[in-house]
Design a protein around this motif. Structure first.
Motif, PDB file in Angstrom:
ATOM      1  N   HIS A 194      28.742  -0.690 -25.700  1.00 43.10           N
ATOM      2  CA  HIS A 194      27.829   0.398 -25.345  1.00 43.10           C
ATOM      3  C   HIS A 194      26.662   0.546 -26.320  1.00 43.10           C
ATOM      4  CE1 HIS A 194      26.630   4.137 -23.379  1.00 43.10           C
ATOM      5  NE2 HIS A 194      26.413   4.610 -24.594  1.00 43.10           N
ATOM      6  N   PHE A 195      26.932   0.613 -27.601  1.00 45.09           N
ATOM      7  CA  PHE A 195      25.862   0.843 -28.568  1.00 45.09           C
ATOM      8  C   PHE A 195      24.794  -0.244 -28.499  1.00 45.09           C
ATOM      9  CE2 PHE A 195      23.960   0.145 -32.764  1.00 45.09           C
ATOM     10  CZ  PHE A 195      23.360   1.390 -32.968  1.00 45.09           C
ATOM     11  N   ASN A 196      25.210  -1.483 -28.533  1.00 46.48           N
ATOM     12  CA  ASN A 196      24.243  -2.584 -28.489  1.00 46.48           C
ATOM     13  C   ASN A 196      23.465  -2.589 -27.177  1.00 46.48           C
ATOM     14  OD1 ASN A 196      24.949  -3.539 -31.042  1.00 46.48           O
ATOM     15  ND2 ASN A 196      26.584  -4.833 -30.213  1.00 46.48           N
ATOM     16  N   ARG A 197      24.126  -2.246 -26.092  1.00 49.56           N
ATOM     17  CA  ARG A 197      23.466  -2.198 -24.780  1.00 49.56           C
ATOM     18  C   ARG A 197      22.348  -1.154 -24.780  1.00 49.56           C
ATOM     19  NH1 ARG A 197      27.618  -1.013 -21.998  1.00 49.56           N
ATOM     20  NH2 ARG A 197      28.200  -3.156 -21.528  1.00 49.56           N
ATOM     21  N   ILE A 198      22.638   0.028 -25.300  1.00 45.37           N
ATOM     22  CA  ILE A 198      21.635   1.095 -25.319  1.00 45.37           C
ATOM     23  C   ILE A 198      20.460   0.721 -26.210  1.00 45.37           C
ATOM     24  CG2 ILE A 198      21.183   3.498 -25.928  1.00 45.37           C
ATOM     25  CD1 ILE A 198      22.896   3.083 -23.396  1.00 45.37           C
ATOM     26  N   MET A 199      20.727   0.124 -27.343  1.00 40.32           N
ATOM     27  CA  MET A 199      19.650  -0.257 -28.254  1.00 40.32           C
ATOM     28  C   MET A 199      18.758  -1.334 -27.620  1.00 40.32           C
ATOM     29  SD  MET A 199      20.081   1.872 -30.571  1.00 40.32           S
ATOM     30  CE  MET A 199      18.662   1.313 -31.514  1.00 40.32           C
ATOM     31  N   LYS A 200      19.344  -2.259 -26.899  1.00 39.74           N
ATOM     32  CA  LYS A 200      18.555  -3.298 -26.231  1.00 39.74           C
ATOM     33  C   LYS A 200      17.663  -2.682 -25.150  1.00 39.74           C
ATOM     34  CE  LYS A 200      21.737  -7.170 -26.967  1.00 39.74           C
ATOM     35  NZ  LYS A 200      22.693  -8.120 -26.313  1.00 39.74           N
ATOM     36  N   ILE A 201      18.207  -1.701 -24.424  1.00 40.22           N
ATOM     37  CA  ILE A 201      17.419  -1.041 -23.371  1.00 40.22           C
ATOM     38  C   ILE A 201      16.264  -0.262 -23.981  1.00 40.22           C
ATOM     39  CG2 ILE A 201      17.483   0.781 -21.612  1.00 40.22           C
ATOM     40  CD1 ILE A 201      20.338  -0.154 -20.965  1.00 40.22           C
ATOM     41  N   LEU A 202      16.517   0.446 -25.081  1.00 36.26           N
ATOM     42  CA  LEU A 202      15.441   1.191 -25.744  1.00 36.26           C
ATOM     43  C   LEU A 202      14.346   0.245 -26.248  1.00 36.26           C
ATOM     44  CD1 LEU A 202      17.446   3.881 -27.780  1.00 36.26           C
ATOM     45  CD2 LEU A 202      16.113   4.223 -25.685  1.00 36.26           C
ATOM     46  N   ASN A 203      14.742  -0.865 -26.784  1.00 39.48           N
ATOM     47  CA  ASN A 203      13.766  -1.854 -27.258  1.00 39.48           C
ATOM     48  C   ASN A 203      12.968  -2.428 -26.096  1.00 39.48           C
ATOM     49  OD1 ASN A 203      12.676  -3.733 -29.411  1.00 39.48           O
ATOM     50  ND2 ASN A 203      13.615  -5.223 -28.043  1.00 39.48           N
ATOM     51  N   TYR A 204      13.659  -2.707 -25.004  1.00 41.16           N
ATOM     52  CA  TYR A 204      12.987  -3.245 -23.809  1.00 41.16           C
ATOM     53  C   TYR A 204      11.999  -2.223 -23.251  1.00 41.16           C
ATOM     54  CZ  TYR A 204      12.480  -5.581 -19.270  1.00 41.16           C
ATOM     55  OH  TYR A 204      11.981  -6.215 -18.159  1.00 41.16           O
ATOM     56  N   ALA A 205      12.417  -0.966 -23.194  1.00 45.71           N
ATOM     57  CA  ALA A 205      11.555   0.093 -22.664  1.00 45.71           C
ATOM     58  C   ALA A 205      10.312   0.276 -23.518  1.00 45.71           C
ATOM     59  CB  ALA A 205      12.331   1.402 -22.578  1.00 45.71           C
ATOM     60  N   ALA A 206      10.466   0.129 -24.827  1.00 45.40           N
ATOM     61  CA  ALA A 206       9.333   0.315 -25.740  1.00 45.40           C
ATOM     62  C   ALA A 206       8.243  -0.715 -25.502  1.00 45.40           C
ATOM     63  CB  ALA A 206       9.818   0.239 -27.185  1.00 45.40           C
ATOM     64  N   ASN A 207       8.622  -1.867 -24.930  1.00 50.03           N
ATOM     65  CA  ASN A 207       7.662  -2.951 -24.727  1.00 50.03           C
ATOM     66  C   ASN A 207       7.381  -3.233 -23.254  1.00 50.03           C
ATOM     67  OD1 ASN A 207       7.354  -4.099 -27.629  1.00 50.03           O
ATOM     68  ND2 ASN A 207       9.560  -3.917 -27.376  1.00 50.03           N
ATOM     69  N   PHE A 208       7.808  -2.325 -22.396  1.00 52.92           N
ATOM     70  CA  PHE A 208       7.642  -2.521 -20.955  1.00 52.92           C
ATOM     71  C   PHE A 208       6.290  -1.941 -20.528  1.00 52.92           C
ATOM     72  CE2 PHE A 208       8.507  -1.601 -16.428  1.00 52.92           C
ATOM     73  CZ  PHE A 208       9.016  -2.829 -16.029  1.00 52.92           C
ATOM     74  N   GLU A 209       5.361  -2.781 -20.146  1.00 53.74           N
ATOM     75  CA  GLU A 209       3.986  -2.361 -19.888  1.00 53.74           C
ATOM     76  C   GLU A 209       3.863  -1.435 -18.676  1.00 53.74           C
ATOM     77  OE1 GLU A 209       1.508  -5.765 -19.602  1.00 53.74           O
ATOM     78  OE2 GLU A 209       1.760  -6.343 -21.714  1.00 53.74           O
ATOM     79  N   ARG A 210       4.727  -1.620 -17.683  1.00 53.06           N
ATOM     80  CA  ARG A 210       4.601  -0.826 -16.450  1.00 53.06           C
ATOM     81  C   ARG A 210       5.510   0.401 -16.448  1.00 53.06           C
ATOM     82  NH1 ARG A 210       6.179  -5.555 -12.626  1.00 53.06           N
ATOM     83  NH2 ARG A 210       7.355  -6.058 -14.515  1.00 53.06           N
ATOM     84  N   LEU A 241      25.373  -1.314 -15.635  1.00 52.40           N
ATOM     85  CA  LEU A 241      24.676  -2.048 -14.567  1.00 52.40           C
ATOM     86  C   LEU A 241      23.161  -1.973 -14.699  1.00 52.40           C
ATOM     87  CD1 LEU A 241      26.888  -0.959 -11.535  1.00 52.40           C
ATOM     88  CD2 LEU A 241      27.013  -3.095 -12.826  1.00 52.40           C
ATOM     89  N   LEU A 242      22.679  -1.359 -15.769  1.00 49.44           N
ATOM     90  CA  LEU A 242      21.239  -1.172 -15.952  1.00 49.44           C
ATOM     91  C   LEU A 242      20.650  -2.404 -16.652  1.00 49.44           C
ATOM     92  CD1 LEU A 242      18.990   0.936 -15.460  1.00 49.44           C
ATOM     93  CD2 LEU A 242      19.358   1.714 -17.805  1.00 49.44           C
ATOM     94  N   LYS A 243      20.366  -3.420 -15.871  1.00 46.42           N
ATOM     95  CA  LYS A 243      19.839  -4.662 -16.424  1.00 46.42           C
ATOM     96  C   LYS A 243      19.006  -5.380 -15.369  1.00 46.42           C
ATOM     97  CE  LYS A 243      24.354  -6.733 -15.426  1.00 46.42           C
ATOM     98  NZ  LYS A 243      25.530  -7.414 -16.001  1.00 46.42           N
ATOM     99  N   ASP A 244      18.225  -6.327 -15.836  1.00 48.40           N
ATOM    100  CA  ASP A 244      17.409  -7.172 -14.957  1.00 48.40           C
ATOM    101  C   ASP A 244      16.561  -6.328 -13.996  1.00 48.40           C
ATOM    102  OD1 ASP A 244      18.675  -9.347 -16.229  1.00 48.40           O
ATOM    103  OD2 ASP A 244      20.314  -9.310 -14.777  1.00 48.40           O
ATOM    104  N   GLU A 245      16.671  -6.596 -12.695  1.00 44.73           N
ATOM    105  CA  GLU A 245      15.814  -5.930 -11.716  1.00 44.73           C
ATOM    106  C   GLU A 245      16.049  -4.434 -11.660  1.00 44.73           C
ATOM    107  OE1 GLU A 245      14.436  -4.204  -8.060  1.00 44.73           O
ATOM    108  OE2 GLU A 245      16.569  -4.514  -8.542  1.00 44.73           O
ATOM    109  N   MET A 246      17.290  -4.002 -11.857  1.00 44.17           N
ATOM    110  CA  MET A 246      17.592  -2.568 -11.796  1.00 44.17           C
ATOM    111  C   MET A 246      16.939  -1.833 -12.959  1.00 44.17           C
ATOM    112  SD  MET A 246      19.095  -0.355  -9.876  1.00 44.17           S
ATOM    113  CE  MET A 246      18.412   1.266 -10.209  1.00 44.17           C
ATOM    114  N   LEU A 247      16.908  -2.442 -14.111  1.00 39.53           N
ATOM    115  CA  LEU A 247      16.252  -1.820 -15.263  1.00 39.53           C
ATOM    116  C   LEU A 247      14.747  -1.724 -15.023  1.00 39.53           C
ATOM    117  CD1 LEU A 247      16.172  -0.658 -18.087  1.00 39.53           C
ATOM    118  CD2 LEU A 247      16.292  -2.988 -19.002  1.00 39.53           C
ATOM    119  N   ASP A 248      14.148  -2.798 -14.512  1.00 40.26           N
ATOM    120  CA  ASP A 248      12.717  -2.765 -14.217  1.00 40.26           C
ATOM    121  C   ASP A 248      12.401  -1.705 -13.169  1.00 40.26           C
ATOM    122  OD1 ASP A 248      12.427  -4.803 -16.007  1.00 40.26           O
ATOM    123  OD2 ASP A 248      11.888  -6.337 -14.550  1.00 40.26           O
TER     124      ASP A 248
END
Length: 280
Positions: free
Chosen positions: A122-138, A85-92
């Motif tokens: 699961h694996f692809n989900r975690i990798m996408k989150i790590l990539n998103y976090a690496a580029n999340f300015e806030r 469930l860690l996606k979109d607004e919840m991830l931000d």
């Protein structure tokens, strides 16, 4: 002196069914006001860090409110999630408001994750989150990865280490599989790993990482049973000894300082495992 951190399994509900999991499936979940009372007591006790875990804490409807409430009390807040469930607004929200976001990676490929009985994405989900976090300015929170070491994935841990090195991971925690309760006890033969083999894997990891700037913590069988201060979904505080849970009180009604005073806790192991919190 109180523990540096408490792990609160805030719900017994989960939207996955990992066979190595030792979550408590039977404890009754508390209501919203009762959950706030426990946060108040954690704050007053002097515990510095609170980890929301489960089950799956993102299934708790008011989880964002509880995170903000704990933060308002000056508590370091961590969330351990399977990330479904860690996606979109919840991830931000998580990246902006948590102090620590904890994800799990038990294999370096989707195939290994499936062998470890996690869901197929699961694996692809975690990798996408790590990539998103690496580029999340806030981004304000730090990222932690939990890895369970078992007989199935023991030869894949070095490959996970390479993923850790090349992604925005601030802490890597390596757990030994322990058949504590629930699915883990039922499927013990599938995942069992001896103490000797577990520590051999750890030595290989440490050698492989060398001087890499990754904070590693190790949780072997002894630590998992006796060095964690854990609150269960119904508020019970339990300690496990010889793979058997023992209720020593309830966080909703009992003094947390007195509960931590129980002689069964290995406080030196807890201090060693959590000393980084004092440096946060």
């Amino acid at each position: 002196m109180m523990p540096n951190s408490v792990c609160w399994n805030i719900t017994n509900c989960c939207n996955d069914n990992c066979l190595f999991c030792y979550r408590d499936k039977v404890s009754k979940n508390l209501n919203f006001n009762e959950k706030k009372i426990i946060i108040d007591k954690i704050s007053l006790s002097g515990i510095r860090k609170l980890t929301f875990a489960g089950g799956e804490p993102l299934l708790v409807p008011e989880i964002k409110t509880l995170i903000n409430y704990a933060k308002s009390k000056g508590i370091i807040v961590s969330l351990t999630t399977n990330a479904i469930l860690l996606k979109d607004e919840m991830l931000d929200f998580s990246l902006k408001n948590l102090d620590w976001l904890t994800l799990s990676l038990d294999g370096a490929t989707d195939e290994m994750q499936r062998e470890m009985t996690r869901n197929k994405e699961h694996f692809n989900r975690i990798m996408k989150i790590l990539n998103y976090a690496a580029n999340f300015e806030r981004k304000k929170c730090k990222i932690k990865i939990n890895t369970l070491i078992s007989s199935i994935n023991q030869d894949s841990i070095i490959k996970i280490a390479d993923i850790i090195i090349n992604n925005p991971v601030d802490r890597w925690k390596l757990f030994q599989f322990v058949p504590l309760r629930g699915n883990a006890r039922e499927y013990n033969e599938k995942f069992f790993i001896s103490d000797e083999t577990f520590h051999c894997v750890i030595k290989k990891v440490e050698k492989h990482l060398g001087k890499e700037d990754v904070l590693i913590s190790i949780s072997g069988r002894d630590s998992i049973e006796n060095a964690y201060f854990v609150i269960f979904p119904n508020g019970d505080v339990k300690i496990s000894q010889y793979l058997e849970d023992q209720v020593i009180g309830n966080a909703l009604v009992d003094d947390l300082q007195k509960l931590w005073g129980n002689e069964l806790y290995q406080k030196d192991l807890h201090e060693k495992r959590t000393k980084f919190i004092r440096e946060y």
